[in-house]
Scaffold this active site. Structure first.
Site, PDB file in Angstrom:
ATOM      1  CG  HIS A 280      -1.574   1.290   1.510  1.00  0.00           C
ATOM      2  ND1 HIS A 280      -2.763   1.677   0.926  1.00  0.00           N
ATOM      3  CD2 HIS A 280      -1.203   2.327   2.310  1.00  0.00           C
ATOM      4  CE1 HIS A 280      -3.094   2.881   1.357  1.00  0.00           C
ATOM      5  NE2 HIS A 280      -2.160   3.296   2.205  1.00  0.00           N
ATOM      6  CD  GLU A 281       2.007   3.510   3.748  1.00  0.00           C
ATOM      7  OE1 GLU A 281       2.276   4.575   3.167  1.00  0.00           O
ATOM      8  OE2 GLU A 281       1.053   3.382   4.524  1.00  0.00           O
ATOM      9  CD  GLU A 345      -4.252   6.912   2.226  1.00  0.00           C
ATOM     10  OE1 GLU A 345      -4.042   5.698   2.409  1.00  0.00           O
ATOM     11  OE2 GLU A 345      -3.360   7.771   2.300  1.00  0.00           O
TER      12      GLU A 345
END
Length: 516
Positions: A280-281, A345
């Site tokens: 995700h990051e 996000e």
């Protein structure tokens, strides 16, 4: 005619005399191999020129233009010297401009200040006008209302054209987005930001020999290796920094600097969840979300300057204008910035799940992680805000979205020549374990059996570093017993977690280890 020719010859002789005198005192430093055509020029590739003017009897004579030839393959470096009549001319090194995002961050408060000053000045000017002048101004504006409307339309068309010329396509998802700042500019800003973080966390960084650092390093490099077919992944040099801090946080800068806090490691149960979190990051850096979000904020702030000027011009007092400015800022944040941040996000969750699937992680652990985070917040009593007030989706919505994306991620994982997953689904295991915990808590509240005691958060063995789950260390290095073909390029080890079907105490211990 003869007199005119004589004057021309006299001027020519004087010019050549001055030229001959000055060329004796002028020396051009040039590389060998530059042939001279005449006394006033040097031929070959040109990179600079020197203009000479000599003063003689109070008058200026433009003698000639000396062209200094330099080989294109070896330009003058900083500190090169040209000698002219005993004086030295130094060539300076090129100066790099500041990144555009950094300039915008500095200019942004100044823009608001100028808008406030302009609006306040317009209000004071309007108040100071006599009544008849105000009436004349209103009549003038009404008579030219169509001209003013046409001017406003032209301005809006120009703004729309500028926005359309800055549209870009997202690398992985192909989504059309607005990108005012280039990726290169944000790479320069990320370098400055990473230096600031390194200074801030200098005394908190774990050594590279620490097992927790080795775990994160191995997972990051594995994700990068398995996704090197994506140009944005292979072009970044990924580096890991683990910070000793209880904060449950992790982030990746656009230049590939990974910062992981030990508090996040304590909230992760195994290497599969760690792969999802790091994926995700890393997706934020791959997709260039920082530049995209700053671009939207830049455009919204520029457009809101018109509204800010109108607020300070219309409000009768400064106190009311300050209140109106605060309301305008909050509405802009709630209507544009925070919803867009939640959208980015959610996109990073989707792309990060794909990165983890190509790295052969058990993507079914992704929704379990966010269920763990929701339970952790409830157990710790951490204050939670409604999603519309947050920059991130709620844990429940992230769990729902990732659970919906798991089938597609499993198909992608299967197409990447990954080992088979264990039959027990981590989502089912987690649901049963939570059900058992709730039954124990209900029995404990109603005076149930004595064995339904209050559960305690588990601690790792004394031989392991404090704060690092034992399961994470056990899965940090792929075991040699994996029966996988070598073409799979190193897979994340898959550990089968049996479905708890024995005593309730064993299930409680399992779920507590997952939520720690």
């Amino acid at each position: 005619m003869a007199l005119l020719c004589g004057r021309l010859l006299l001027r020519s002789s004087r010019f050549c005399a001055v030229s001959t005198h000055l060329t004796r005192n002028f020396r051009v430093c040039k590389p060998a191999g530059c042939p001279v055509k005449n006394r006033c020029s040097v031929s070959s590739p040109i990179t600079d020129s020197v203009h000479l003017r000599a003063a003689r009897t109070g008058a200026r004579f433009s003698l000639c233009r000396f062209q200094i030839c330099l080989k294109s393959s070896s330009p003058l470096s900083s500190g090169s010297v040209l000698t002219q009549c005993g004086h030295q001319i130094h060539t300076s090194a090129p100066l790099r401009a500041l990144p555009a995002p950094l300039i915008w961050m500095v200019v942004k408060p100044l823009q608001k200040l100028l808008a406030i000053i302009l609006g306040r000045s317009l209000r004071k000017w309007w108040v100071a006008l006599p009544d008849n002048r105000r009436e004349l101004m209103r009549e003038w504006a009404w008579q030219r209302r169509w001209h003013l409307a046409a001017g406003a339309g032209v301005a809006m068309a120009i703004v729309a054209l500028l926005l359309l010329t800055h549209l870009d396509e997202s690398p992985v998802t192909g989504r059309t987005r607005l990108l005012v700042f280039s990726r290169e500019n944000y790479m320069e800003l990320a370098a400055l930001t990473s230096e600031a973080y390194m200074e801030e966390f200098a005394e908190l960084l774990l050594p590279v020999t620490d097992p927790r650092h080795q775990v994160v390093e191995w997972v990051v490099q594995h994700l990068a290796q398995r996704n090197k077919d994506i140009p944005e992944v292979s072009q970044i040099s990924w580096s890991v920094h683990v910070v000793q801090s209880p904060n449950v946080n992790a982030f990746v800068l656009p230049n590939g600097k990974v910062f992981m806090f030990t508090g996040m490691l304590e909230a992760i149960a195994d290497a599969h969840q760690l792969s999802v979190v790091l994926g995700h990051e890393m997706a934020h850096a791959v997709l260039g979300h920082s530049a995209e979000q700053a671009s939207l904020s830049h455009v919204v702030d520029l457009l809101s300057l018109i509204l800010l000027t109108a607020i300070w011009a219309v409000c009768p007092r400064d106190s009311v204008a300050v209140l109106g400015q605060w309301v305008q800022g909050k509405l802009t944040e709630l209507m544009f910035q925070r919803p867009y941040s939640r959208k980015l996000e959610a996109e990073a969750d989707e792309v990060g799940l794909q990165l983890a699937a190509k790295a052969c992680a058990d993507v079914r652990a992704a929704p379990v992680f966010w269920q763990q985070m929701e339970i952790r917040d409830q157990l710790t009593g951490e204050l939670t805000f409604p999603e519309w007030l947050s920059t991130h989706p709620s844990h429940r919505n992230r769990f729902t979205q990732l659970d919906r994306l798991v089938p597609q991620a499993l198909e992608l994982r299967q197409s990447c020549i990954c080992p088979a997953l264990p039959p027990s689904d981590p989502r089912v295991v987690f649901s049963k374990s939570v059900r058992v915990l709730l039954e124990n808590a209900k029995n404990r509240a109603g005076g149930g059996p004595e064995r339904a005691r209050k559960p305690q958060l588990p601690h790792g063995p004394t031989s392991l570093p404090a704060g690092l789950p034992a399961a994470l260390l056990a899965e940090s290095v792929p075991p040699p017993s994996l029966n996988v073909d070598q073409s799979s390029k190193g897979l994340i080890p898959v550990v089968a977690t049996p479905v708890p079907d024995t005593a309730a105490g064993e299930e409680s211990q399992h779920v507590l280890q997952s939520t720690s």
